[in-house]
Design a protein around this motif. Structure first.
Motif, PDB file in Angstrom:
ATOM      1  N   GLY A  59       1.578  10.870   2.900  1.00 37.29           N
ATOM      2  CA  GLY A  59       2.899  11.104   3.497  1.00 37.29           C
ATOM      3  C   GLY A  59       3.025  12.455   4.181  1.00 37.29           C
ATOM      4  O   GLY A  59       4.072  13.109   4.105  1.00 37.29           O
ATOM      5  N   THR A  60       1.983  12.876   4.870  1.00 40.97           N
ATOM      6  CA  THR A  60       1.987  14.235   5.457  1.00 40.97           C
ATOM      7  C   THR A  60       3.031  14.405   6.559  1.00 40.97           C
ATOM      8  O   THR A  60       3.470  15.523   6.802  1.00 40.97           O
ATOM      9  N   ARG A  61       3.439  13.302   7.190  1.00 41.19           N
ATOM     10  CA  ARG A  61       4.431  13.437   8.267  1.00 41.19           C
ATOM     11  C   ARG A  61       5.793  13.853   7.720  1.00 41.19           C
ATOM     12  O   ARG A  61       6.662  14.239   8.471  1.00 41.19           O
ATOM     13  N   LYS A 106       6.514   9.514  -0.682  1.00 41.08           N
ATOM     14  CA  LYS A 106       7.285   9.147   0.515  1.00 41.08           C
ATOM     15  C   LYS A 106       8.110   7.886   0.265  1.00 41.08           C
ATOM     16  O   LYS A 106       9.252   7.764   0.697  1.00 41.08           O
ATOM     17  N   GLU A 107       7.500   6.941  -0.453  1.00 40.93           N
ATOM     18  CA  GLU A 107       8.132   5.643  -0.690  1.00 40.93           C
ATOM     19  C   GLU A 107       9.381   5.760  -1.575  1.00 40.93           C
ATOM     20  O   GLU A 107      10.153   4.817  -1.681  1.00 40.93           O
ATOM     21  N   ALA A 140      -7.015   0.393   0.803  1.00 44.33           N
ATOM     22  CA  ALA A 140      -5.871   0.216  -0.111  1.00 44.33           C
ATOM     23  C   ALA A 140      -5.640  -1.279  -0.385  1.00 44.33           C
ATOM     24  O   ALA A 140      -5.430  -1.689  -1.532  1.00 44.33           O
ATOM     25  N   ALA A 151      -0.366   4.533  -1.364  1.00 44.92           N
ATOM     26  CA  ALA A 151      -1.185   5.605  -1.938  1.00 44.92           C
ATOM     27  C   ALA A 151      -1.429   6.726  -0.934  1.00 44.92           C
ATOM     28  O   ALA A 151      -2.149   7.671  -1.219  1.00 44.92           O
ATOM     29  N   GLY A 152      -0.806   6.618   0.236  1.00 41.02           N
ATOM     30  CA  GLY A 152      -1.009   7.635   1.278  1.00 41.02           C
ATOM     31  C   GLY A 152      -0.368   8.956   0.889  1.00 41.02           C
ATOM     32  O   GLY A 152       0.393   9.041  -0.081  1.00 41.02           O
ATOM     33  N   ASP A 171       7.008   2.038   4.452  1.00 37.85           N
ATOM     34  CA  ASP A 171       7.755   2.949   5.340  1.00 37.85           C
ATOM     35  C   ASP A 171       8.275   2.258   6.596  1.00 37.85           C
ATOM     36  O   ASP A 171       9.064   2.822   7.330  1.00 37.85           O
ATOM     37  N   GLN A 199      -5.469   3.446  -6.091  1.00 35.03           N
ATOM     38  CA  GLN A 199      -6.492   3.749  -5.090  1.00 35.03           C
ATOM     39  C   GLN A 199      -6.876   5.208  -5.369  1.00 35.03           C
ATOM     40  O   GLN A 199      -6.056   6.110  -5.221  1.00 35.03           O
ATOM     41  N   PRO A 209      -7.398   8.307  -0.881  1.00 36.28           N
ATOM     42  CA  PRO A 209      -6.794   7.611   0.266  1.00 36.28           C
ATOM     43  C   PRO A 209      -7.830   7.351   1.367  1.00 36.28           C
ATOM     44  O   PRO A 209      -7.945   8.086   2.335  1.00 36.28           O
ATOM     45  N   LEU A 210      -8.604   6.309   1.176  1.00 34.94           N
ATOM     46  CA  LEU A 210      -9.705   5.995   2.096  1.00 34.94           C
ATOM     47  C   LEU A 210      -9.297   5.035   3.203  1.00 34.94           C
ATOM     48  O   LEU A 210     -10.142   4.400   3.818  1.00 34.94           O
ATOM     49  N   GLY A 211      -8.000   4.910   3.410  1.00 33.11           N
ATOM     50  CA  GLY A 211      -7.526   4.079   4.519  1.00 33.11           C
ATOM     51  C   GLY A 211      -6.760   2.855   4.052  1.00 33.11           C
ATOM     52  O   GLY A 211      -6.873   2.420   2.899  1.00 33.11           O
ATOM     53  N   LEU A 212      -5.983   2.304   4.990  1.00 33.87           N
ATOM     54  CA  LEU A 212      -5.139   1.153   4.681  1.00 33.87           C
ATOM     55  C   LEU A 212      -5.973  -0.075   4.280  1.00 33.87           C
ATOM     56  O   LEU A 212      -5.613  -0.801   3.349  1.00 33.87           O
ATOM     57  N   LEU A 234       4.081  -2.644   4.482  1.00 34.54           N
ATOM     58  CA  LEU A 234       4.013  -1.182   4.502  1.00 34.54           C
ATOM     59  C   LEU A 234       5.432  -0.674   4.272  1.00 34.54           C
ATOM     60  O   LEU A 234       6.312  -0.887   5.108  1.00 34.54           O
ATOM     61  N   PRO A 282       0.853  -1.190   0.000  1.00 35.27           N
ATOM     62  CA  PRO A 282       0.000   0.000   0.000  1.00 35.27           C
ATOM     63  C   PRO A 282       0.891   1.242   0.000  1.00 35.27           C
ATOM     64  O   PRO A 282       1.711   1.411   0.893  1.00 35.27           O
TER      65      PRO A 282
END
Ligand code: UTP
Length: 291
Positions: free
Chosen positions: A17-19, A29-30, A115, A14-15, A134, A106, A109-112, A132, A12
């Motif tokens: 990566g706001t952190r 992020k990936e 995904a 498709a997030g 990360d 996806q 981003p409706l959640g893991l 995952l 997964p």
């Protein structure tokens, strides 16, 4: 008893990566480099070293760089060939021939959990791994290989955990269950609690970013309602799975880094760099000189 081999791994990715903003405003992020490799490649290499044959990327808008990374790069390869840079050419070609890679989008981003559900058609009716990207794990044998061994022995879904002592446990999904009589690394999972208060945590076993799941989870995820923030949680799908099938926790042997977090990435960078034969000693001397 499920007897099929684990051949496919879902990533997964498709997030948002706001952190890791602002680095992740445009770059996935990936694709952030840990020393000299995108963090996604560490996960893919772990999967391949664990016997996985088919990589399934769950991507989103603006994340095409991940697919490109595992594709041929004609211009780069031709230039390296012309300049006689054999080692670099082998490095570039090696990535594209590493594994069979498919991807699915996806759309939101409706959640893991959502995904993972996006990969349903590509996975089909067989057990599969979820990685995952990360969560970068340094382990020998690879974390996923250790889990596949448990899956093959026990014949049920396996959730990787790490022992977290003290209040830090509140940042994780925590496993409830009893330790296996023969192998203290294995837990018979009876439940999971998302981010509990320290006093209410059912164990010290924090669930991290590696799973082996049976395909039954897809049907259950389809019926999972979105939680508080409108996301379909993978945890809720696994909780439903627990009511029908055996699920095991497994305290993997190795070290995990949360490379999706700035501090975790700094720790991973230092430790992975120190392990590199070509500059590890030089880097160690440099670090010693700083403190
Ligand atoms: P995270 O919560 O760590 O990733 O999800 P994120 O949302 O990208 O990061 P932050 O919290 O905003 O910094 C764990 C994994 O699940 C994927 C992410 O890409 C990450 O690899 N994910 C999450 C999806 O693919 N889709 C989603 O809807 C949510």
């Amino acid at each position: 008893m499920m007897s099929k081999k684990v051949r496919k791994a879902v990533f997964p990715a498709a997030g948002l990566g706001t952190r890791f903003l602002p680095a992740t405003k445009v770059i996935p992020k990936e694709m952030l480099a840990l020393v000299d490799k995108p963090i996604l490649q560490y996960g893919v290499e772990e999967a391949i070293a664990s016997g996985i044959e088919h990589i399934i990327l769950v991507t989103g808008r603006g994340k095409g760089a991940m697919e490109d990374h595992f594709d041929l790069s004609y211009e780069l390869d031709a230039t390296l060939e012309k300049k006689g840079k054999r080692e670099l050419l082998a490095l570039s070609r090696g990535i594209s021939s590493m594994a069979r890679v498919s991807s699915v989008r996806q759309k939101e981003p409706l959640g893991l959990g959502h995904a993972v559900l996006c990969a349903k058609e590509l996975v089909g009716d067989e057990p599969f791994a979820v990685i995952l990207p990360d969560d970068v794990i340094d382990a020998d044998p690879p974390c996923l290989k250790q889990m596949i061994d448990v899956f093959n022995e026990k014949g049920g879904s396996v959730l990787a955990t790490q022992t977290v002592e003290g209040p830090a446990i509140s940042a994780y999904g925590v496993l409830a269950g009893s330790q296996d009589q023969k192998n203290p690394r294995i837990y018979n999972c009876t439940g999971m609690v998302e981010k509990p208060k320290f006093e209410e945590a059912p164990s010290t076993q924090a669930i991290i970013g590696r799973y082996i799941l049976t395909p039954r989870v897809f049907a259950l995820l389809e019926h999972t309602q979105p939680g508080a923030v409108g996301e379909i949680q993978l945890t809720d799908g696994i909780k439903a799975l627990l009511k029908e099938e055996k699920v095991f926790g497994y305290t993997f042997a190795g070290k995990r880094f949360d490379a999706g977090d700035k501090f975790g990435m700094l720790q991973a960078t230092v430790e992975f760099a120190l392990k590199r034969p070509e500059f590890g000693e030089k880097f160690r001397a440099y670090l010693k000189g700083l403190v």
